[in-house]
Design a protein around this motif. Structure first.
Motif, PDB file in Angstrom:
ATOM      1  N   ALA A 270       0.828  -1.204   0.000  1.00  0.00           N
ATOM      2  CA  ALA A 270       0.000   0.000   0.000  1.00  0.00           C
ATOM      3  C   ALA A 270       0.860   1.252   0.000  1.00  0.00           C
ATOM      4  N   ALA A 271       2.028   1.194   0.628  1.00  0.00           N
ATOM      5  CA  ALA A 271       2.923   2.348   0.632  1.00  0.00           C
ATOM      6  C   ALA A 271       3.505   2.591  -0.750  1.00  0.00           C
ATOM      7  N   LEU A 272       3.688   1.534  -1.539  1.00  0.00           N
ATOM      8  CA  LEU A 272       4.196   1.696  -2.895  1.00  0.00           C
ATOM      9  C   LEU A 272       3.205   2.417  -3.804  1.00  0.00           C
ATOM     10  N   ALA A 273       1.951   2.489  -3.412  1.00  0.00           N
ATOM     11  CA  ALA A 273       0.951   3.160  -4.232  1.00  0.00           C
ATOM     12  C   ALA A 273       1.148   4.675  -4.255  1.00  0.00           C
ATOM     13  N   GLY A 274       1.793   5.242  -3.259  1.00  0.00           N
ATOM     14  CA  GLY A 274       2.004   6.684  -3.226  1.00  0.00           C
ATOM     15  C   GLY A 274       3.188   7.145  -4.043  1.00  0.00           C
ATOM     16  N   ILE A 275       4.093   6.246  -4.370  1.00  0.00           N
ATOM     17  CA  ILE A 275       5.300   6.644  -5.088  1.00  0.00           C
ATOM     18  C   ILE A 275       5.008   7.068  -6.528  1.00  0.00           C
ATOM     19  N   PRO A 276       4.112   6.423  -7.286  1.00  0.00           N
ATOM     20  CA  PRO A 276       3.802   6.964  -8.621  1.00  0.00           C
ATOM     21  C   PRO A 276       3.207   8.378  -8.586  1.00  0.00           C
ATOM     22  N   LEU A 277       2.519   8.730  -7.514  1.00  0.00           N
ATOM     23  CA  LEU A 277       2.046  10.115  -7.389  1.00  0.00           C
ATOM     24  C   LEU A 277       3.212  11.087  -7.283  1.00  0.00           C
ATOM     25  N   MET A 278       4.239  10.702  -6.550  1.00  0.00           N
ATOM     26  CA  MET A 278       5.420  11.558  -6.451  1.00  0.00           C
ATOM     27  C   MET A 278       6.139  11.640  -7.789  1.00  0.00           C
ATOM     28  N   PHE A 279       6.178  10.524  -8.531  1.00  0.00           N
ATOM     29  CA  PHE A 279       6.763  10.555  -9.867  1.00  0.00           C
ATOM     30  C   PHE A 279       5.956  11.464 -10.791  1.00  0.00           C
ATOM     31  N   ALA A 280       4.635  11.453 -10.657  1.00  0.00           N
ATOM     32  CA  ALA A 280       3.797  12.316 -11.486  1.00  0.00           C
ATOM     33  C   ALA A 280       4.054  13.791 -11.177  1.00  0.00           C
ATOM     34  N   GLY A 281       4.227  14.114  -9.898  1.00  0.00           N
ATOM     35  CA  GLY A 281       4.556  15.491  -9.538  1.00  0.00           C
ATOM     36  C   GLY A 281       5.884  15.927 -10.107  1.00  0.00           C
ATOM     37  N   ALA A 282       6.877  15.039 -10.063  1.00  0.00           N
ATOM     38  CA  ALA A 282       8.172  15.364 -10.658  1.00  0.00           C
ATOM     39  C   ALA A 282       8.054  15.527 -12.166  1.00  0.00           C
ATOM     40  N   GLY A 283       7.226  14.709 -12.797  1.00  0.00           N
ATOM     41  CA  GLY A 283       7.012  14.840 -14.237  1.00  0.00           C
ATOM     42  C   GLY A 283       6.350  16.151 -14.607  1.00  0.00           C
ATOM     43  N   VAL A 284       5.370  16.565 -13.829  1.00  0.00           N
ATOM     44  CA  VAL A 284       4.716  17.860 -14.078  1.00  0.00           C
ATOM     45  C   VAL A 284       5.716  18.999 -13.931  1.00  0.00           C
ATOM     46  N   ALA A 285       6.560  18.920 -12.911  1.00  0.00           N
ATOM     47  CA  ALA A 285       7.575  19.965 -12.723  1.00  0.00           C
ATOM     48  C   ALA A 285       8.564  19.983 -13.875  1.00  0.00           C
ATOM     49  N   LEU A 286       8.994  18.818 -14.345  1.00  0.00           N
ATOM     50  CA  LEU A 286       9.939  18.771 -15.455  1.00  0.00           C
ATOM     51  C   LEU A 286       9.341  19.309 -16.751  1.00  0.00           C
ATOM     52  N   VAL A 287       8.082  18.994 -17.014  1.00  0.00           N
ATOM     53  CA  VAL A 287       7.432  19.517 -18.214  1.00  0.00           C
ATOM     54  C   VAL A 287       7.280  21.033 -18.114  1.00  0.00           C
ATOM     55  N   GLY A 288       6.941  21.530 -16.925  1.00  0.00           N
ATOM     56  CA  GLY A 288       6.843  22.975 -16.747  1.00  0.00           C
ATOM     57  C   GLY A 288       8.163  23.677 -16.921  1.00  0.00           C
ATOM     58  N   ILE A 289       9.225  23.104 -16.383  1.00  0.00           N
ATOM     59  CA  ILE A 289      10.546  23.698 -16.537  1.00  0.00           C
ATOM     60  C   ILE A 289      10.960  23.671 -18.006  1.00  0.00           C
ATOM     61  N   GLY A 290      10.707  22.548 -18.671  1.00  0.00           N
ATOM     62  CA  GLY A 290      11.040  22.466 -20.088  1.00  0.00           C
ATOM     63  C   GLY A 290      10.242  23.448 -20.928  1.00  0.00           C
ATOM     64  N   ARG A 291       9.012  23.685 -20.549  1.00  0.00           N
ATOM     65  CA  ARG A 291       8.157  24.617 -21.301  1.00  0.00           C
ATOM     66  C   ARG A 291       8.625  26.057 -21.144  1.00  0.00           C
ATOM     67  N   PHE A 292       8.986  26.450 -19.944  1.00  0.00           N
ATOM     68  CA  PHE A 292       9.336  27.841 -19.710  1.00  0.00           C
ATOM     69  C   PHE A 292      10.826  28.117 -19.923  1.00  0.00           C
ATOM     70  N   ALA A 293      11.658  27.095 -19.924  1.00  0.00           N
ATOM     71  CA  ALA A 293      13.083  27.318 -20.115  1.00  0.00           C
ATOM     72  C   ALA A 293      13.439  27.434 -21.594  1.00  0.00           C
TER      73      ALA A 293
END
Length: 99
Positions: free
Chosen positions: A39-62
């Motif tokens: 059940a704890a492993l279920a939260g880790i893809p959410l953290m990966f999704a947040g990192a992905g959103v941040a990377l796409v935002g940085i790539g978009r504005f950079a």
């Protein structure tokens, strides 16, 4: 307001970071709150999704005027890693259930 024109939505980098931080916080909370490993492993893809959103935002504005593919490529790699982690969690939970 019969002649009012709709303004296009614009998202700034701070808004992207707030969404990413919310996803990372929700994933960390879900991973820390659960008692068993599967059940704890279920939260880790959410953290990966947040990192992905941040990377796409940085790539978009950079990349002003250039291609925006660097952040999207890293986000796809994070999505693949998240799917692999979910498969690992399902495998671990399947082995625990058979004992």
């Amino acid at each position: 307001m019969a002649g009012a024109r709709a303004q296009p939505l614009s998202v700034d980098l701070v808004s992207v970071f707030f969404v990413a931080a919310g996803l990372i916080a929700a994933g960390a909370f879900a991973a820390a709150w659960r008692r068993d490993l599967t059940a704890a492993l279920a939260g880790i893809p959410l953290m990966f999704a947040g990192a992905g959103v941040a990377l796409v935002g940085i790539g978009r504005f950079a990349a002003a005027g250039g291609p925006h593919l660097f952040g999207q490529t890293l986000a796809v790699l994070l999505a693949v890693a998240a799917v692999a982690l979910v498969a690992l969690g399902l495998g671990v939970s399947g082995r625990e259930g058979s004992r």
